[in-house]
Design an enzyme around this catalytic site. Structure first.
Site, PDB file in Angstrom:
ATOM      1  N   LYS A 157      31.053 -13.001  32.860  1.00  0.00           N
ATOM      2  CA  LYS A 157      31.161 -14.381  32.785  1.00  0.00           C
ATOM      3  C   LYS A 157      29.604 -14.638  33.385  1.00  0.00           C
ATOM      4  O   LYS A 157      28.898 -15.747  32.922  1.00  0.00           O
ATOM      5  CB  LYS A 157      32.239 -14.938  33.244  1.00  0.00           C
ATOM      6  CG  LYS A 157      33.456 -14.585  32.515  1.00  0.00           C
ATOM      7  CD  LYS A 157      34.772 -15.182  33.125  1.00  0.00           C
ATOM      8  CE  LYS A 157      36.134 -14.620  32.031  1.00  0.00           C
ATOM      9  NZ  LYS A 157      37.297 -14.945  32.609  1.00  0.00           N
ATOM     10  N   GLN A 176      39.909 -17.166  38.322  1.00  0.00           N
ATOM     11  CA  GLN A 176      40.274 -15.671  37.377  1.00  0.00           C
ATOM     12  C   GLN A 176      41.636 -15.488  37.862  1.00  0.00           C
ATOM     13  O   GLN A 176      42.267 -15.721  39.091  1.00  0.00           O
ATOM     14  CB  GLN A 176      39.412 -14.707  37.909  1.00  0.00           C
ATOM     15  CG  GLN A 176      39.389 -13.503  37.157  1.00  0.00           C
ATOM     16  CD  GLN A 176      39.207 -13.664  35.518  1.00  0.00           C
ATOM     17  OE1 GLN A 176      38.184 -14.313  35.360  1.00  0.00           O
ATOM     18  NE2 GLN A 176      39.865 -13.007  34.704  1.00  0.00           N
ATOM     19  N   ASP A 191      38.334 -23.602  31.491  1.00  0.00           N
ATOM     20  CA  ASP A 191      39.559 -22.626  31.034  1.00  0.00           C
ATOM     21  C   ASP A 191      40.757 -23.280  30.412  1.00  0.00           C
ATOM     22  O   ASP A 191      41.668 -22.435  29.753  1.00  0.00           O
ATOM     23  CB  ASP A 191      40.206 -21.771  32.311  1.00  0.00           C
ATOM     24  CG  ASP A 191      39.981 -20.556  32.469  1.00  0.00           C
ATOM     25  OD1 ASP A 191      39.516 -19.889  31.341  1.00  0.00           O
ATOM     26  OD2 ASP A 191      40.289 -19.874  33.343  1.00  0.00           O
TER      27      ASP A 191
HETATM   28  N1  GUN Z   1      42.413 -13.766  33.032  1.00  0.00           N
HETATM   29  C1  GUN Z   1      42.636 -13.031  31.996  1.00  0.00           C
HETATM   30  N2  GUN Z   1      41.990 -13.987  30.892  1.00  0.00           N
HETATM   31  C2  GUN Z   1      41.528 -14.900  31.594  1.00  0.00           C
HETATM   32  C3  GUN Z   1      40.954 -16.146  31.064  1.00  0.00           C
HETATM   33  O1  GUN Z   1      40.724 -16.374  30.013  1.00  0.00           O
HETATM   34  N3  GUN Z   1      40.807 -17.129  32.283  1.00  0.00           N
HETATM   35  C4  GUN Z   1      41.082 -16.845  33.407  1.00  0.00           C
HETATM   36  N4  GUN Z   1      40.744 -17.811  34.472  1.00  0.00           N
HETATM   37  N5  GUN Z   1      41.610 -15.708  33.879  1.00  0.00           N
HETATM   38  C5  GUN Z   1      41.986 -14.788  32.796  1.00  0.00           C
END
Ligand code: GUN
Length: 351
Positions: free
Chosen positions: A54, A98, A121
C-alpha cells in the site's frame, strides 16, 4: 476454457493511472498532495506485506505516506492515541488501520476513532451504517468490495436485476459487497457455514462472489453456465517437491515436511527450518539449534507453496462466463481502490 478472464492487474493499472492523473492535477492546481497513514500493530507477516504494498503504491502514484508501527503489546490507549494524532495531522487525508488487530485490542473502538473524513478503508461504524441503509451515502466504501464491483462494471457484467450470491459474511468483504450489489439492484443471497445446500444456492447465481477463505471450494457444478465469478480468496497451499521428506525437530519433537534449497525454484518458497548434515539433526524455523550443533553450519530447509482462490479455477473456467484469477484478480484492485479513496480524502478535506 470458456470463461472470459477478468484481468484484475490490467483493470487495477487503469484505475491507478486515472488516480495518478487526478493526483497530479490536484497538486498542480491546488498544491495538495494526498497523504495516507498506515497503522500496523504487531508482526503478522501477511499484514506487513500488505502494508508495504500500500505504501509503495502511494509513492508510485505521487502521494505521500507515513507508516506507523506499534508492537503486539501496544495498549488500546496507545493505538487510539496514534489514530487521534493522525486525525489531527493536516498532511494526512487517509488513515488505514491494518486488520486483524491483536486479540486484546477493541477493534470496533479503534476503527470508530478514525476521523470520518479520513476513513479511506470505509470501516468506521458510521460509514458501514450508511452503506447498509437505503438512500444514505457513506463517505468511503471498503476497498476490496469496491474493487469487486469495479471489476464487474469494467468487464461489462450487468448487475441490475441479476441474482447475486455472496459466499461469506465477513465485515471486510462479504457484508459490504452484498450491500454494494443491493444498491446496484441485484437480488442478494448471503451464504455462510450454516447454509443448507451450498452448491444448489450458488447454482442460482448470475454473479457469484466467493469470500470464505477455503482453498478451491467452489467447483464447476456449483456454477450456473455463463455466470460471472469473482474470487476474493487468497489461500496458501503446499506444492509437492520430489525431494520433500519428513523431518523431526530436535528441539520440539514436531515433524515437518521440507526439502533442501532448490536454486531452480522461483518465488512461493517458504523456509521451514534448518538441517545439520554433520549431526543429521533438523530443527524448526524460529528454534535455536540444539547444543550438539553449536558451531556446525546448518543448511536451510524449504517448502514450496502456491496461492489459490476459493474457486477451483481450472474446473470453473469451463462453465463460468467471466472469472477472476488468483493471483491477479481482486488483490490488485484492493490497493487501487485504496489509492482512489485516499485521493478522494484529500479532495474532501479541502472542499
Ligand atoms: N485486512 C485484510 N483486508 C484489509 C483491508 O482491506 N483493510 C484493512 N485495514 N485491513 C485488512
Amino acid at each position: 476454457m470458456t470463461a472470459k478472464l477478468i484481468d484484475g492487474t490490467a483493470i487495477a493499472a487503469q484505475v491507478r493511472k486515472e488516480t495518478a492523473e487526478a493526483v497530479a492535477t490536484l497538486k498542480k492546481e491546488r498544491g495538495i498532495v494526498p497523504g495516507l497513514a498506515t497503522v500496523l500493530v504487531g508482526e503478522n507477516p501477511a499484514s506487513k506485506a500488505y502494508v508495504s504494498s500500500k505504501q509503495r503504491a502511494c509513492e508510485e502514484l505521487g502521494m505521500t505516506t507515513i507508516g506507523q508501527k506499534l508492537p503486539t503489546s501496544a495498549t488500546q490507549e496507545e493505538v487510539e492515541g496514534m489514530v487521534k494524532s493522525l486525525n489531527a495531522d493536516p498532511k494526512i487525508h487517509g488513515i488505514l488501520v491494518q486488520l486483524p488487530l491483536p486479540k486484546h485490542l477493541d477493534e470496533e473502538k479503534i476503527l470508530g476513532a478514525v476521523s470520518l473524513a479520513k476513513d479511506v478503508d470505509g470501516f468506521h461504524p458510521l460509514n458501514i451504517g450508511r452503506l447498509s441503509m437505503k438512500g444514505r451515502e457513506p463517505m468511503f466504501v471498503p476497498c476490496t468490495p469496491a474493487g469487486c464491483i469495479e471489476l464487474l462494471v469494467r468487464s461489462g457484467v450487468e448487475i441490475s436485476g441479476k441474482e447475486a450470491v455472496v459466499l461469506g459474511r465477513s465485515n471486510i468483504v462479504g457484508l459490504p459487497v452484498s450491500m454494494l450489489l443491493l444498491h446496484r439492484n441485484a437480488t442478494i443471497t448471503i451464504c455462510h457455514s450454516r447454509t443448507a445446500d451450498l452448491p444448489g444456492v450458488c447454482r442460482r447465481a448470475d454473479i457469484l462472489i466467493a469470500a470464505v477463505g477455503r482453498a478451491e471450494m467452489v467447483k464447476a457444478d456449483w456454477v450456473k453456465p455463463g455466470a460471472a465469478v469473482i474470487d476474493v480468496g487468497i489461500n496458501q497451499v503446499w506444492v509437492e517437491h520430489p525431494a520433500d521428506k519428513e523431518y523431526t525437530c530436535a528441539v520440539t519433537g514436531e515433524t515437518f515436511v521440507a526439502h533442501r534449497r532448490d536454486q531452480s525454484e522461483k518465488g512461493g518458497r517458504r523456509k521451514m527450518g534448518d538441517y545439520c548434515t554433520e549431526c543429521d539433526t533438523a530443527w524448526l524455523k524460529g528454534q535455536e539449534p540444539p547444543d550438539s550443533c553449536a558451531g556446525c553450519e546448518p543448511i536451510a530447509l524449504f517448502r514450496k507453496y502456491k496461492l489459490v482462490g476459493d474457486v477451483d479455477f481450472d474446473d470453473v473456467s469451463q462453465v463460468a462466463g467471466h472469472l477472476t484469477p488468483v493471483p491477479g484478480g481482486v488483490g490488485p484492485m484492493t490497493i487501487a481502490m485504496l489509492m482512489h479513496n485516499t485521493y478522494r480524502g484529500a479532495l474532501h478535506t479541502f472542499e
